[in-house]
Design a protein around this motif. Structure first.
Motif, PDB file in Angstrom:
ATOM      1  N   HIS A   1       0.831  -1.212   0.000  1.00 54.06           N
ATOM      2  CA  HIS A   1       0.000   0.000   0.000  1.00 54.06           C
ATOM      3  C   HIS A   1       0.862   1.256   0.000  1.00 54.06           C
ATOM      4  O   HIS A   1       0.615   2.196  -0.765  1.00 54.06           O
ATOM      5  CB  HIS A   1      -0.934   0.001   1.212  1.00 54.06           C
ATOM      6  CG  HIS A   1      -1.809   1.200   1.281  1.00 54.06           C
ATOM      7  ND1 HIS A   1      -1.456   2.323   2.002  1.00 54.06           N
ATOM      8  CD2 HIS A   1      -3.006   1.465   0.714  1.00 54.06           C
ATOM      9  CE1 HIS A   1      -2.406   3.236   1.868  1.00 54.06           C
ATOM     10  NE2 HIS A   1      -3.358   2.738   1.101  1.00 54.06           N
TER      11      HIS A   1
ATOM     12  N   THR B   1      -8.850   2.855  -4.514  1.00 47.74           N
ATOM     13  CA  THR B   1     -10.314   2.818  -4.561  1.00 47.74           C
ATOM     14  C   THR B   1     -10.937   2.327  -3.262  1.00 47.74           C
ATOM     15  O   THR B   1     -12.120   2.531  -3.035  1.00 47.74           O
ATOM     16  CB  THR B   1     -10.798   1.918  -5.718  1.00 47.74           C
ATOM     17  OG1 THR B   1     -10.259   0.610  -5.545  1.00 47.74           O
ATOM     18  CG2 THR B   1     -10.361   2.494  -7.056  1.00 47.74           C
ATOM     19  N   ARG B   2     -10.140   1.649  -2.425  1.00 43.40           N
ATOM     20  CA  ARG B   2     -10.587   1.240  -1.096  1.00 43.40           C
ATOM     21  C   ARG B   2      -9.380   1.336  -0.187  1.00 43.40           C
ATOM     22  O   ARG B   2      -8.357   0.694  -0.432  1.00 43.40           O
ATOM     23  CB  ARG B   2     -11.136  -0.176  -1.120  1.00 43.40           C
ATOM     24  CG  ARG B   2     -11.763  -0.591   0.192  1.00 43.40           C
ATOM     25  CD  ARG B   2     -12.393  -1.948   0.117  1.00 43.40           C
ATOM     26  NE  ARG B   2     -11.516  -2.817  -0.668  1.00 43.40           N
ATOM     27  CZ  ARG B   2     -11.727  -4.088  -0.898  1.00 43.40           C
ATOM     28  NH1 ARG B   2     -12.784  -4.661  -0.420  1.00 43.40           N
ATOM     29  NH2 ARG B   2     -10.888  -4.796  -1.602  1.00 43.40           N
TER      30      ARG B   2
ATOM     31  N   ASN C   1      -7.880  -1.571   5.158  1.00 40.51           N
ATOM     32  CA  ASN C   1      -8.932  -1.928   6.101  1.00 40.51           C
ATOM     33  C   ASN C   1      -8.738  -3.364   6.549  1.00 40.51           C
ATOM     34  O   ASN C   1      -7.960  -4.114   5.961  1.00 40.51           O
ATOM     35  CB  ASN C   1     -10.320  -1.704   5.492  1.00 40.51           C
ATOM     36  CG  ASN C   1     -10.605  -2.677   4.364  1.00 40.51           C
ATOM     37  OD1 ASN C   1     -11.123  -3.760   4.603  1.00 40.51           O
ATOM     38  ND2 ASN C   1     -10.273  -2.303   3.129  1.00 40.51           N
TER      39      ASN C   1
ATOM     40  N   PRO D   1     -11.168  -6.322   6.976  1.00 36.70           N
ATOM     41  CA  PRO D   1     -12.542  -6.798   6.792  1.00 36.70           C
ATOM     42  C   PRO D   1     -12.935  -7.849   7.821  1.00 36.70           C
ATOM     43  O   PRO D   1     -12.080  -8.534   8.394  1.00 36.70           O
ATOM     44  CB  PRO D   1     -12.521  -7.389   5.378  1.00 36.70           C
ATOM     45  CG  PRO D   1     -11.100  -7.737   5.122  1.00 36.70           C
ATOM     46  CD  PRO D   1     -10.277  -6.733   5.892  1.00 36.70           C
TER      47      PRO D   1
ATOM     48  N   PHE E   1      -6.502  -3.618   0.705  1.00 34.91           N
ATOM     49  CA  PHE E   1      -6.837  -2.353   0.072  1.00 34.91           C
ATOM     50  C   PHE E   1      -7.020  -2.630  -1.412  1.00 34.91           C
ATOM     51  O   PHE E   1      -6.653  -3.699  -1.909  1.00 34.91           O
ATOM     52  CB  PHE E   1      -5.752  -1.281   0.298  1.00 34.91           C
ATOM     53  CG  PHE E   1      -4.527  -1.455  -0.559  1.00 34.91           C
ATOM     54  CD1 PHE E   1      -4.387  -0.766  -1.755  1.00 34.91           C
ATOM     55  CD2 PHE E   1      -3.503  -2.315  -0.178  1.00 34.91           C
ATOM     56  CE1 PHE E   1      -3.257  -0.939  -2.551  1.00 34.91           C
ATOM     57  CE2 PHE E   1      -2.377  -2.477  -0.949  1.00 34.91           C
ATOM     58  CZ  PHE E   1      -2.246  -1.788  -2.149  1.00 34.91           C
ATOM     59  N   SER E   2      -7.592  -1.671  -2.129  1.00 37.17           N
ATOM     60  CA  SER E   2      -7.805  -1.826  -3.572  1.00 37.17           C
ATOM     61  C   SER E   2      -7.348  -0.578  -4.307  1.00 37.17           C
ATOM     62  O   SER E   2      -7.330   0.524  -3.748  1.00 37.17           O
ATOM     63  CB  SER E   2      -9.282  -2.076  -3.884  1.00 37.17           C
ATOM     64  OG  SER E   2      -9.722  -3.268  -3.284  1.00 37.17           O
TER      65      SER E   2
ATOM     66  N   HIS F   1      -8.943  -3.329 -11.862  1.00 39.29           N
ATOM     67  CA  HIS F   1      -9.155  -3.242 -10.420  1.00 39.29           C
ATOM     68  C   HIS F   1      -8.289  -4.289  -9.726  1.00 39.29           C
ATOM     69  O   HIS F   1      -8.361  -5.473 -10.046  1.00 39.29           O
ATOM     70  CB  HIS F   1     -10.636  -3.486 -10.106  1.00 39.29           C
ATOM     71  CG  HIS F   1     -10.965  -3.360  -8.672  1.00 39.29           C
ATOM     72  ND1 HIS F   1     -10.875  -4.413  -7.791  1.00 39.29           N
ATOM     73  CD2 HIS F   1     -11.365  -2.305  -7.941  1.00 39.29           C
ATOM     74  CE1 HIS F   1     -11.218  -4.005  -6.590  1.00 39.29           C
ATOM     75  NE2 HIS F   1     -11.523  -2.733  -6.659  1.00 39.29           N
TER      76      HIS F   1
ATOM     77  N   SER G   1      -6.997  -5.774  -5.912  1.00 43.75           N
ATOM     78  CA  SER G   1      -7.094  -5.821  -4.453  1.00 43.75           C
ATOM     79  C   SER G   1      -5.877  -6.579  -3.950  1.00 43.75           C
ATOM     80  O   SER G   1      -5.485  -7.592  -4.533  1.00 43.75           O
ATOM     81  CB  SER G   1      -8.367  -6.527  -3.997  1.00 43.75           C
ATOM     82  OG  SER G   1      -9.497  -5.770  -4.345  1.00 43.75           O
TER      83      SER G   1
END
Length: 137
Positions: free
Chosen positions: A89, A101-102, A105, A107, A114-115, A123, A125
């Motif tokens: 990241h 985009t995310r 985190n 979950p 993360f994304s 996309h 992840s």
């Protein structure tokens, strides 16, 4: 090494996709994301086939967009397992033009992730979740 003595990879699933500028996407995935350039077969600006290995295991294949019934650029969605999500990241967040985009985190099903979208719009992840154990055969 002869073909008979080369290590053979176990069967696995490899995502494969195409790019409008495959050479630039390869550079991005190697220089920014952290993939390893294993093989690139190109004729000028056209990449017929590229293999990029993930250092922790697995690989992807990609090539230049062609006018046929193959996948369209920017339509792939991939999940990459890594034990060091925070480092990946930090590396991609520091690169110009990367769109997270995310955010990072944790979950509810486990792991950290993360994304992002790559320059072609695919996309990605990245997460530490390795999936559930496979049922007995």
């Amino acid at each position: 090494m002869t073909e008979e003595t080369q290590p053979v990879r176990p069967p696995s699933v490899w995502p494969a996709f195409r790019a409008r500028d495959a050479a630039a996407l390869i550079d991005f995935l190697v220089d920014v994301v952290g993939f390893r350039r294993t093989a690139v077969f190109a004729d000028g600006d056209l990449v017929a086939h590229a293999q990029l290995d993930w250092p922790e295991g697995g690989a992807i294949m990609l090539g230049s967009h062609r006018d046929d019934d193959g996948p369209q650029p920017g339509t792939a969605a991939l999940y990459v397992v890594t034990d060091d999500v925070d480092t990946v990241h930090a590396r991609v967040s520091a690169a110009a033009g990367v769109r997270i985009t995310r955010p990072l985190n944790d979950p509810g099903y486990g792991g950290r992730e993360f994304s992002m979208r790559d320059p072609e719009g695919n996309h990605w992840s990245f997460g530490s979740y390795r999936g559930e154990p496979a049922p007995p055969a």
